[in-house]
Design a protein around this motif. Structure first.
Motif, PDB file in Angstrom:
ATOM      1  N   GLN A   8       0.587   5.341   1.289  1.00 25.63           N
ATOM      2  CA  GLN A   8      -0.243   6.205   2.113  1.00 25.63           C
ATOM      3  C   GLN A   8       0.145   7.642   1.872  1.00 25.63           C
ATOM      4  OE1 GLN A   8       0.085   5.838   6.452  1.00 25.63           O
ATOM      5  NE2 GLN A   8      -2.099   6.260   6.618  1.00 25.63           N
ATOM      6  N   ALA A  13      -5.181  -7.882   8.099  1.00 26.24           N
ATOM      7  CA  ALA A  13      -3.841  -7.812   7.541  1.00 26.24           C
ATOM      8  C   ALA A  13      -2.916  -7.195   8.580  1.00 26.24           C
ATOM      9  CB  ALA A  13      -3.833  -6.975   6.264  1.00 26.24           C
ATOM     10  N   PHE A  14      -1.702  -7.727   8.648  1.00 25.68           N
ATOM     11  CA  PHE A  14      -0.680  -7.208   9.556  1.00 25.68           C
ATOM     12  C   PHE A  14       0.266  -6.328   8.750  1.00 25.68           C
ATOM     13  CE2 PHE A  14      -1.578  -9.780  13.281  1.00 25.68           C
ATOM     14  CZ  PHE A  14      -2.339 -10.805  12.745  1.00 25.68           C
ATOM     15  N   PHE A  15       0.543  -5.147   9.261  1.00 33.06           N
ATOM     16  CA  PHE A  15       1.339  -4.177   8.528  1.00 33.06           C
ATOM     17  C   PHE A  15       2.747  -4.045   9.083  1.00 33.06           C
ATOM     18  CE2 PHE A  15      -1.518  -1.952   5.611  1.00 33.06           C
ATOM     19  CZ  PHE A  15      -2.738  -2.451   6.020  1.00 33.06           C
ATOM     20  N   GLY A  16       3.671  -3.718   8.185  1.00 34.06           N
ATOM     21  CA  GLY A  16       5.018  -3.356   8.586  1.00 34.06           C
ATOM     22  C   GLY A  16       5.064  -1.918   9.070  1.00 34.06           C
ATOM     23  N   GLN A  17       6.262  -1.445   9.381  1.00 40.39           N
ATOM     24  CA  GLN A  17       6.420  -0.104   9.942  1.00 40.39           C
ATOM     25  C   GLN A  17       6.479   0.973   8.869  1.00 40.39           C
ATOM     26  OE1 GLN A  17       6.471   0.608  13.478  1.00 40.39           O
ATOM     27  NE2 GLN A  17       5.490  -1.346  13.118  1.00 40.39           N
ATOM     28  N   PHE A  61       3.649   0.878   2.753  1.00 42.01           N
ATOM     29  CA  PHE A  61       3.442  -0.154   3.759  1.00 42.01           C
ATOM     30  C   PHE A  61       3.260  -1.506   3.084  1.00 42.01           C
ATOM     31  CE2 PHE A  61       3.215   2.116   7.668  1.00 42.01           C
ATOM     32  CZ  PHE A  61       2.741   3.381   7.345  1.00 42.01           C
ATOM     33  N   LEU A  86      -4.948   4.792   2.679  1.00 44.47           N
ATOM     34  CA  LEU A  86      -4.090   3.737   2.150  1.00 44.47           C
ATOM     35  C   LEU A  86      -4.668   3.227   0.839  1.00 44.47           C
ATOM     36  CD1 LEU A  86      -3.833   2.195   5.604  1.00 44.47           C
ATOM     37  CD2 LEU A  86      -1.782   2.424   4.225  1.00 44.47           C
ATOM     38  N   TYR A 143       0.842  -1.178   0.000  1.00 43.23           N
ATOM     39  CA  TYR A 143       0.000   0.000   0.000  1.00 43.23           C
ATOM     40  C   TYR A 143       0.888   1.243   0.000  1.00 43.23           C
ATOM     41  CZ  TYR A 143      -4.178  -2.667   1.410  1.00 43.23           C
ATOM     42  OH  TYR A 143      -5.239  -3.535   1.466  1.00 43.23           O
TER      43      TYR A 143
END
Lengths: 111, 114
Positions: B37, B103-107, B90, B43, B35
């Motif tokens: 942002q 969904a699990f997101f990164g930093q 992301f 997003l 994604y």
């Protein structure tokens, strides 16, 4: 086209009060909804989800309400704390399609 | 538990240069996503992969490419960067297919194209 949107871009609440963040969606075929919390400098974090066969779902201090009649989704946070300050996004999915995010609402908690 | 790791954390890139953003997950999730942002736009999905070996276009795929050679890695490549690709990127993953579970997101990777 159909999209997800939010009524209030910024919400300011007093610590200890309840917060309500609203989200309008226009895709009547959407069957799955998620609320995410994003703190400054971090990635979105899952809060709670709800499927279209439900009207309400509760988590720890959070409740999501889904009103399919008016295509409205809300996130209620009980006893809002300073750590709840963040941007909150709702997202929707039409079965099999991509997850579409709203523009976000910033929650500010006053001590 | 690492979850999702993105690299680099931030980058300033000259227009016209090629850049690959890296994403690795250790949760053995089938699906992965990229994604971007941007302020006021939330997003937006660039590309996704429901399983290793397959990829698909999201909402804003132009100027980006992805590959999914294995379950863990999902790099995003900008072949020739342009200023409009300045954004925070992301990577995310989920156990099942796109849009069906959380969904699990990164930093995130903050990219500035100058």
């Amino acid at each position: 086209g159909e999209s997800v949107g939010l009524h209030l871009p910024t919400l300011s609440v007093q610590e200890g009060d309840n917060s309500i963040i609203n989200c309008a969606y226009s895709n009547s075929a959407s069957d799955y909804f998620i609320w995410y919390k994003q703190e400054s400098g971090k990635g979105p974090q899952f809060i709670i989800d709800i499927r279209s066969n439900m009207d309400k779902r509760q988590g720890q201090r959070v409740t999501v309400l889904l009103n399919k009649t008016v295509k409205h989704l809300s996130l209620q946070i009980a006893a809002t704390q300073p750590g709840d300050s963040a941007v909150y996004f709702c997202a929707e999915n039409k079965a099999g399609n991509m997850l579409t995010f709203g523009g976000g609402t910033r929650l500010m908690v006053k001590p | 538990i690492a979850g999702i790791t993105q690299a680099p954390t931030s980058q300033i890139l000259a227009a016209g240069r090629r850049m690959t953003l890296r994403c690795t997950q250790d949760m053995r999730h089938n699906a992965m996503y990229w994604y971007r942002q941007d302020l006021g736009l939330g997003l937006r999905l660039i590309h996704y992969s429901n399983t290793a070996g397959t990829t698909g276009k999201g909402e804003v795929p132009d100027g980006y490419s992805v590959s999914r050679a294995n379950t863990d890695d999902f790099p995003l490549t900008l072949a020739s960067a342009v200023p409009s690709q300045t954004s925070v990127y992301f990577c995310a993953s989920s156990d099942r297919g796109i849009g069906n579970t959380e969904a699990f997101f990164g930093q995130g990777t903050r990219l500035t194209v100058v």
